[in-house]
Scaffold this motif. Structure first.
Motif, mmCIF file in Angstrom:
data_model
loop_
_atom_site.group_PDB
_atom_site.id
_atom_site.type_symbol
_atom_site.label_atom_id
_atom_site.label_comp_id
_atom_site.label_asym_id
_atom_site.label_seq_id
_atom_site.Cartn_x
_atom_site.Cartn_y
_atom_site.Cartn_z
ATOM 1 N N ALA A 1 0.585 -1.253 0.148
ATOM 2 C CA ALA A 1 -0.404 0.219 -0.125
ATOM 3 C C ALA A 1 0.900 1.087 -0.293
ATOM 4 C CB ALA A 1 -0.725 0.138 1.032
ATOM 5 N N ALA A 2 0.480 2.253 -0.652
ATOM 6 C CA ALA A 2 1.127 3.351 -1.210
ATOM 7 C C ALA A 2 0.339 4.480 0.231
ATOM 8 C CB ALA A 2 1.046 4.056 -2.645
ATOM 9 N N SER A 3 -0.401 4.455 0.737
ATOM 10 C CA SER A 3 -0.697 5.128 1.948
ATOM 11 C C SER A 3 -1.794 4.493 2.801
ATOM 12 C CB SER A 3 -1.554 6.182 1.276
ATOM 13 O OG SER A 3 -2.594 6.223 0.317
ATOM 14 N N LEU A 4 -1.671 5.086 4.148
ATOM 15 C CA LEU A 4 -2.934 4.748 4.876
ATOM 16 C C LEU A 4 -4.559 4.641 4.627
ATOM 17 C CD1 LEU A 4 -2.806 3.343 7.606
ATOM 18 C CD2 LEU A 4 -3.742 5.308 8.942
ATOM 19 N N SER A 5 -4.607 3.839 4.217
ATOM 20 C CA SER A 5 -6.909 3.722 4.330
ATOM 21 C C SER A 5 -7.748 2.895 5.183
ATOM 22 C CB SER A 5 -7.032 3.281 2.349
ATOM 23 O OG SER A 5 -6.192 2.013 2.239
ATOM 24 N N ILE B 1 10.629 0.178 2.502
ATOM 25 C CA ILE B 1 11.208 -1.355 2.206
ATOM 26 C C ILE B 1 12.304 -0.699 1.986
ATOM 27 C CG2 ILE B 1 11.559 -3.209 0.534
ATOM 28 C CD1 ILE B 1 8.475 -3.432 0.298
ATOM 29 N N ASP B 2 13.950 -1.119 2.229
ATOM 30 C CA ASP B 2 15.139 -1.004 1.824
ATOM 31 C C ASP B 2 15.838 -2.263 2.096
ATOM 32 O OD1 ASP B 2 15.916 -1.281 4.831
ATOM 33 O OD2 ASP B 2 16.128 0.731 5.192
ATOM 34 N N ALA B 3 16.831 -2.650 1.689
ATOM 35 C CA ALA B 3 17.900 -3.263 1.829
ATOM 36 C C ALA B 3 18.220 -4.382 2.915
ATOM 37 C CB ALA B 3 19.644 -2.886 1.351
ATOM 38 N N ARG B 4 17.165 -3.508 4.093
ATOM 39 C CA ARG B 4 17.429 -4.835 5.507
ATOM 40 C C ARG B 4 16.953 -5.180 5.694
ATOM 41 N NH1 ARG B 4 18.003 1.009 8.376
ATOM 42 N NH2 ARG B 4 17.042 1.355 7.106
ATOM 43 N N ASP C 1 -1.415 -8.994 3.674
ATOM 44 C CA ASP C 1 0.053 -9.871 3.843
ATOM 45 C C ASP C 1 0.418 -8.698 5.051
ATOM 46 O OD1 ASP C 1 0.285 -7.294 2.530
ATOM 47 O OD2 ASP C 1 0.279 -7.875 0.414
ATOM 48 N N PRO C 2 2.182 -8.084 5.079
ATOM 49 C CA PRO C 2 1.821 -7.528 5.777
ATOM 50 C C PRO C 2 2.047 -5.930 5.734
ATOM 51 C CG PRO C 2 3.807 -8.599 4.948
ATOM 52 C CD PRO C 2 2.964 -8.854 4.173
ATOM 53 N N SER C 3 1.050 -5.356 4.351
ATOM 54 C CA SER C 3 0.877 -4.386 4.295
ATOM 55 C C SER C 3 -0.740 -3.960 4.292
ATOM 56 C CB SER C 3 0.333 -4.101 3.155
ATOM 57 O OG SER C 3 -0.416 -4.872 1.663
ATOM 58 N N VAL C 4 -2.035 -5.022 5.119
ATOM 59 C CA VAL C 4 -3.226 -5.065 5.518
ATOM 60 C C VAL C 4 -3.181 -5.306 6.697
ATOM 61 C CG1 VAL C 4 -5.112 -6.715 4.745
ATOM 62 C CG2 VAL C 4 -3.779 -6.152 2.754
ATOM 63 N N ALA C 5 -4.286 -4.937 6.858
ATOM 64 C CA ALA C 5 -4.633 -4.843 8.869
ATOM 65 C C ALA C 5 -6.471 -5.259 8.744
ATOM 66 C CB ALA C 5 -4.076 -4.481 9.668
#
Length: 470
Positions: free
Chosen positions: A2-6, A24-27, A104-108
């Motif tokens: 997701a690009a923004s909270l909705s 997200i980054d390399a870590r 997935d981690p972007s959804v609650a």
């Protein structure tokens, strides 16, 4: 991701899907699991989580549910993916409604109390996580539905009959939807239901649970701790010590502080802990009765003259700390049983001519008006806080009210003799009383409440039977 909270609704009332940015980054990645300010601004309830849980699912196909509990949940995954599904198990028209979505981690998902929750892991090593706003209790049973229920028709990506789906024996034995007893909504509890206001509230809230001192000792902290507060949404506290003159005596003083000060403080703690709406009743006695143009307002500083007013002010301060509270401040309450109006009516009938003080000014409040205002504030979801409640109409002295009672009873109003507070109190041990008890009703009116004129309410009240009233 997701690009923004909705936040979006679903076919199940109150079930909300939250999509959050994942950075997200390399870590690896980072996301905000729960952000109270941002999420509540978008409509997620401020549900007050008290516990965080993790459920590790070693292999793809692990399937859990469908369970409904009497608390709210906020579910997501820390790693991996799940196919999540919900069935509404609450009483009402939406009973049996279903919804499913991949998380997935972007959804609650915010799951309200009484909605059955289930999921199926879609990857090995999936970690499912959830916040809850109450603690599980071993002495309670909760509704559950079979994962394969044909009426729910949940489209599980991995067949429940395949060897890949791993399900506990307990979940496989859960009943079909048609065999489930729906979860009842949280109820309203009326404390002090045996008093004149409590009886009026019972009539106004016919489905409420009624409790008086014989059922629950409000001064017993152990009893309060054991009470099933999770079954309730609103607690209406009509219990109080109202013997104004007795409060000035040693025994009465202790009772007044216990019921009017300590009990509201204990209920405030309970309300915060269990996310209850607490309704409490106050009095004009928290003020000294100095003249205020337009009447005392809700934000006026306390200035009580006697023990009764002091103890009530202490209770008000405690209740005001509760996030969801309504303090209804009133004056000159009239209900069933012995009271000023009934006494004047009886004296008029008996041909007597009483002396009544003419230097205390206020408005009558009939219990029906106060209970109706209580229902209104709750129904419209008024902003929590303090609201003055009396029947509207011109301010009057006790002597003027007595004369009106005489007139409506067929007696000459002139048969009521005026006296002063000092003259009336001569030789008596009376508590100090405010001279100006008029309360401003502007704030209550701004919520859309329309009051019943005091004179009309008086005429209706006097037309009711008076048998057995001293």
């Amino acid at each position: 991701m997701a690009a923004s909270l909705s936040v979006a609704g679903t076919p199940i009332p109150g079930l909300l899907v939250v999509r959050s940015p994942v950075h997200i980054d390399a870590r690896g990645w980072f996301k905000e699991v729960w952000h109270r300010e941002k999420m509540t601004a978008l409509g997620v309830p401020d549900f007050g989580p008290v516990q965080a849980n993790l459920s590790y699912n070693a292999r793809r196909g692990a399937t859990r549910g469908i369970h409904a509990e009497p608390w709210d949940k906020f579910v997501t995954v820390a790693t991996g993916r799940v196919h999540a599904a919900w069935v509404d198990l609450r009483e009402g028209e939406s009973f049996g409604a279903t919804y499913d979505v991949e998380i997935d981690p972007s959804v609650a998902v915010f799951v309200p109390r009484g909605v059955g929750n289930a999921y199926q892991a879609l990857e090995d090593g999936t970690v499912y996580t959830y916040l809850v706003n109450d603690h599980w209790r071993s002495d309670r049973t909760y509704p559950a539905v079979n994962l394969a229920d044909s009426t729910a028709r949940i489209p599980w990506p991995i067949s429940l009959d395949s060897g890949e789906a791993e399900i506990s024996d307990k979940d496989r034995s859960n009943p079909a939807l048609g065999e489930v007893s729906a979860m009842a909504p949280r109820r309203t509890l009326i404390l002090g239901s045996g008093g004149q206001l409590g009886r009026a509230l019972a009539a106004t809230f016919p489905h409420a649970t009624l409790s008086d001192s014989h059922k629950l000792d409000l001064t017993d902290r152990a009893a309060l701790a054991k009470f099933p507060w999770g079954d309730y949404e609103v607690v209406v506290n009509a219990a109080a010590f109202t013997a104004v003159d007795e409060a000035e005596e040693p025994v009465g003083r202790r009772a007044a502080w216990a019921l009017n000060g300590s009990v509201p403080a204990a209920l405030a703690e309970v309300a915060d802990r269990h996310r209850l709406t607490l309704v409490h009743y106050s009095t004009d006695y928290v003020f000294d009765g100095a003249f205020i143009e337009g009447g005392h307002r809700e934000d006026e500083a306390f200035s009580p003259l006697g023990v009764y007013g002091q103890s009530k002010a202490a209770g008000d301060l405690a209740v005001a700390t509760v996030a969801r509270h309504y303090i209804l401040r009133t004056s000159w309450l009239i209900g069933e049983g012995a009271n000023f109006v009934r006494t004047m009516q009886r004296l008029a009938t008996e041909g007597k001519s009483p002396s009544v003080v003419d230097d205390q000014i206020g408005r009558l409040t009939f219990v029906d008006e106060l209970s109706r205002a209580t229902r209104h504030l709750l129904a419209v979801g008024a902003t929590p806080g303090t609201y003055n409640v009396t029947n509207p109409g011109p301010p009057m002295s006790w002597a003027e009210i007595a004369r009106r009672v005489f007139e409506l009873s067929g007696r000459d109003p002139a048969d009521v003799v005026s006296t002063t507070t000092e003259e009336y109190g001569s030789g008596r041990r009376l508590a100090p009383r405010p001279r100006w008890s008029v309360l401003s009703l502007d704030k209550l009116g701004s919520t859309g409440f329309t009051g019943t004129d005091a004179d009309l309410a008086l005429r209706v009240y006097l037309s009711a039977p008076t048998a057995g009233v001293p």
